[in-house]
Motif scaffolding. Structure first.
Motif, mmCIF file in Angstrom:
data_model
loop_
_atom_site.group_PDB
_atom_site.id
_atom_site.type_symbol
_atom_site.label_atom_id
_atom_site.label_comp_id
_atom_site.label_asym_id
_atom_site.label_seq_id
_atom_site.Cartn_x
_atom_site.Cartn_y
_atom_site.Cartn_z
ATOM 1 N N ASP A 130 1.831 -12.953 -11.792
ATOM 2 C CA ASP A 130 1.169 -11.763 -12.342
ATOM 3 C C ASP A 130 -0.265 -12.305 -13.158
ATOM 4 O O ASP A 130 -1.109 -11.405 -13.414
ATOM 5 N N ARG A 131 -0.054 -13.550 -13.749
ATOM 6 C CA ARG A 131 -1.318 -13.958 -14.379
ATOM 7 C C ARG A 131 -2.425 -14.626 -13.525
ATOM 8 O O ARG A 131 -3.589 -14.636 -14.009
ATOM 9 N N ILE A 132 -2.119 -14.812 -12.399
ATOM 10 C CA ILE A 132 -3.273 -15.517 -11.236
ATOM 11 C C ILE A 132 -4.351 -14.323 -10.904
ATOM 12 O O ILE A 132 -3.781 -13.466 -10.291
ATOM 13 N N PRO A 133 -5.503 -14.408 -11.087
ATOM 14 C CA PRO A 133 -6.513 -13.238 -10.760
ATOM 15 C C PRO A 133 -6.698 -13.411 -9.361
ATOM 16 O O PRO A 133 -7.236 -12.507 -8.813
ATOM 17 N N PRO A 175 -5.797 -13.042 -5.245
ATOM 18 C CA PRO A 175 -4.709 -12.116 -4.575
ATOM 19 C C PRO A 175 -3.735 -13.327 -4.126
ATOM 20 O O PRO A 175 -4.271 -14.233 -3.180
ATOM 21 N N VAL A 176 -2.331 -13.097 -4.283
ATOM 22 C CA VAL A 176 -1.301 -14.236 -3.784
ATOM 23 C C VAL A 176 -0.099 -13.232 -3.318
ATOM 24 O O VAL A 176 0.380 -12.385 -3.859
ATOM 25 N N ALA A 177 0.566 -13.833 -2.297
ATOM 26 C CA ALA A 177 1.779 -13.423 -1.514
ATOM 27 C C ALA A 177 2.482 -14.390 -1.112
ATOM 28 O O ALA A 177 2.055 -15.272 -0.568
ATOM 29 N N VAL A 178 3.930 -14.217 -1.532
ATOM 30 C CA VAL A 178 4.999 -15.185 -0.692
ATOM 31 C C VAL A 178 5.621 -14.322 0.209
ATOM 32 O O VAL A 178 6.036 -13.108 0.221
ATOM 33 N N CYS A 179 5.636 -15.043 1.607
ATOM 34 C CA CYS A 179 6.039 -14.385 2.706
ATOM 35 C C CYS A 179 7.118 -15.179 3.339
ATOM 36 O O CYS A 179 7.445 -16.182 3.228
ATOM 37 N N THR A 180 7.987 -14.392 4.261
ATOM 38 C CA THR A 180 8.876 -15.026 5.119
ATOM 39 C C THR A 180 8.118 -15.754 6.298
ATOM 40 O O THR A 180 6.791 -15.460 6.405
ATOM 41 N N VAL A 181 8.735 -16.510 6.979
ATOM 42 C CA VAL A 181 8.026 -17.189 8.106
ATOM 43 C C VAL A 181 7.402 -16.268 9.122
ATOM 44 O O VAL A 181 6.513 -16.736 9.978
ATOM 45 N N TYR A 182 8.003 -15.065 9.290
ATOM 46 C CA TYR A 182 7.490 -14.001 10.190
ATOM 47 C C TYR A 182 6.413 -13.024 9.508
ATOM 48 O O TYR A 182 6.072 -12.327 10.232
ATOM 49 N N GLY A 183 6.004 -13.421 8.200
ATOM 50 C CA GLY A 183 4.976 -12.825 7.763
ATOM 51 C C GLY A 183 5.332 -11.622 6.700
ATOM 52 O O GLY A 183 4.444 -10.655 6.432
ATOM 53 N N ASP A 184 6.547 -11.447 6.650
ATOM 54 C CA ASP A 184 7.177 -10.319 5.792
ATOM 55 C C ASP A 184 6.840 -10.614 4.213
ATOM 56 O O ASP A 184 7.191 -11.664 3.745
ATOM 57 N N VAL A 185 6.354 -9.838 3.637
ATOM 58 C CA VAL A 185 6.019 -10.148 2.188
ATOM 59 C C VAL A 185 7.506 -10.051 1.261
ATOM 60 O O VAL A 185 8.080 -8.920 1.148
ATOM 61 N N LEU A 186 7.639 -10.970 0.760
ATOM 62 C CA LEU A 186 8.571 -11.010 -0.507
ATOM 63 C C LEU A 186 8.333 -10.658 -1.752
ATOM 64 O O LEU A 186 8.783 -10.118 -2.489
ATOM 65 N N ILE A 187 7.127 -11.546 -2.185
ATOM 66 C CA ILE A 187 6.421 -11.019 -3.320
ATOM 67 C C ILE A 187 5.214 -11.025 -3.261
ATOM 68 O O ILE A 187 4.421 -11.892 -2.608
ATOM 69 N N ALA A 188 4.226 -10.017 -4.013
ATOM 70 C CA ALA A 188 2.886 -9.935 -4.052
ATOM 71 C C ALA A 188 2.525 -9.778 -5.623
ATOM 72 O O ALA A 188 3.035 -9.141 -6.265
ATOM 73 N N ASN A 189 1.285 -10.498 -5.992
ATOM 74 C CA ASN A 189 1.081 -10.366 -7.300
ATOM 75 C C ASN A 189 -0.042 -9.009 -7.465
ATOM 76 O O ASN A 189 -0.481 -8.609 -6.235
ATOM 77 N N PRO A 190 -0.270 -8.828 -8.681
ATOM 78 C CA PRO A 190 -1.128 -7.441 -8.847
ATOM 79 C C PRO A 190 -2.405 -7.631 -8.278
ATOM 80 O O PRO A 190 -3.016 -6.449 -7.804
ATOM 81 N N ALA A 191 -2.927 -8.889 -8.088
ATOM 82 C CA ALA A 191 -4.288 -8.996 -7.614
ATOM 83 C C ALA A 191 -4.112 -8.686 -6.319
ATOM 84 O O ALA A 191 -5.310 -8.206 -5.562
ATOM 85 N N MET A 192 -3.165 -9.160 -5.600
ATOM 86 C CA MET A 192 -3.188 -8.590 -3.878
ATOM 87 C C MET A 192 -2.811 -7.291 -3.566
ATOM 88 O O MET A 192 -3.308 -6.631 -2.867
ATOM 89 N N ALA A 193 -1.944 -6.609 -4.676
ATOM 90 C CA ALA A 193 -1.572 -5.211 -4.417
ATOM 91 C C ALA A 193 -2.701 -4.501 -4.694
ATOM 92 O O ALA A 193 -3.012 -3.149 -4.135
ATOM 93 N N ALA A 194 -3.601 -4.460 -5.625
ATOM 94 C CA ALA A 194 -4.704 -3.966 -6.124
ATOM 95 C C ALA A 194 -5.726 -3.954 -4.849
ATOM 96 O O ALA A 194 -6.565 -2.841 -4.802
ATOM 97 N N GLU A 195 -5.659 -4.764 -3.990
ATOM 98 C CA GLU A 195 -6.673 -4.355 -2.682
ATOM 99 C C GLU A 195 -6.158 -3.259 -1.658
ATOM 100 O O GLU A 195 -6.980 -2.779 -1.146
ATOM 101 N N TRP A 196 -4.880 -2.817 -2.097
ATOM 102 C CA TRP A 196 -4.508 -1.456 -1.458
ATOM 103 C C TRP A 196 -4.398 -0.477 -2.441
ATOM 104 O O TRP A 196 -3.843 0.579 -2.054
ATOM 105 N N GLY A 197 -4.753 -0.798 -3.720
ATOM 106 C CA GLY A 197 -4.435 0.248 -4.734
ATOM 107 C C GLY A 197 -3.028 0.704 -4.703
ATOM 108 O O GLY A 197 -2.611 1.726 -5.065
ATOM 109 N N ALA A 198 -2.040 -0.412 -4.881
ATOM 110 C CA ALA A 198 -0.784 -0.176 -4.909
ATOM 111 C C ALA A 198 -0.191 -1.209 -6.054
ATOM 112 O O ALA A 198 -0.534 -2.069 -6.464
#
Length: 220
Positions: free
Chosen positions: A27-30, A32-55
């Motif tokens: 949450d504190r990292i400015p 954009p970061v996401a943790v995903c499965t080996v198949y690319g499915d998002v497990l966790i996304a921080n606010p900076a990453m989500a902000a790129e989609w306004g979500a």
């Protein structure tokens, strides 16, 4: 391998106190970061990453990186897939394009994908960091695009006098997540303090005038 087992794709961050510490750190990292499965499915996304989609960050969970980003080179993706199949643990950059959720503006950047976790475990989790290319100044946006939908909802609740904790509870964000968005707005609008942010939101037409409780301009 079952992703719900103790050695799941998020490794030591799957459960327990490490999970909470990891979420707070994200949450504190400015960046954009996401943790995903080996198949690319998002497990966790921080606010900076989500902000790129306004979500809100939770809205990206379950989405696939290839649905969110368009690779500029299929060869880079093929190289990453081949490396993962061979069990290699290197860092792989992939040039990508995507459309910003607030106004649909196309952006470019580099997504760095790094397999993480215990080397003896397979499949690994993927740590994806986004570096946005801001070489060209963004085009002027209409007033209502001056804030993302999440930022607008935060501003409306702040204008009503809600505390940071209350705002987070209403929107599914942590306190750090709310503060992250407020800090982004402060830098973008060049104002300091919550009162100044709310005032600027009314000046820009982000919040509807003459409405109580405060609401986004498009909702009035």
């Amino acid at each position: 391998m079952d992703e719900t087992t103790a050695g799941g794709p998020a490794g030591p961050y799957e459960t327990g106190s490490w999970h909470n510490h990891f979420l707070i750190l994200l949450d504190r990292i400015p960046v954009p970061v996401a943790v995903c499965t080996v198949y690319g499915d998002v497990l966790i996304a921080n606010p900076a990453m989500a902000a790129e989609w306004g979500a809100a960050p939770g809205r990206l969970r379950g989405r696939n990186l290839l649905d969110l980003f368009r690779p500029r080179s299929q060869a880079q993706v093929d190289r990453l897939v081949d490396a993962l199949r061979r069990g290699r643990r290197s860092r792989y950059p992939v040039g990508v394009r995507w459309r910003v959720g607030t106004d649909g503006t196309e952006r470019e950047g580099e997504l760095t994908v790094d397999p993480v976790g215990d080397p003896s475990e397979y499949p690994p989790a993927l740590l994806a960091l986004l570096r946005v290319h801001d070489d060209a100044p963004p085009a002027a946006a209409p007033a209502r695009a001056a804030a993302s939908p999440v930022e607008t909802r935060i501003l409306a609740l702040a204008a009503s006098g809600a505390t940071t904790a209350t705002i987070g509870g209403r929107l599914g964000l942590t306190v750090d997540g709310v503060n992250y968005h407020l800090t982004r707005l402060s830098r973008r609008w060049r104002v300091q303090g919550r009162a100044a942010l709310v005032a600027k939101a009314y000046v820009l037409g982000v919040l509807a005038p003459g409405v109580w409780p405060p609401a986004p301009a498009g909702d009035s």
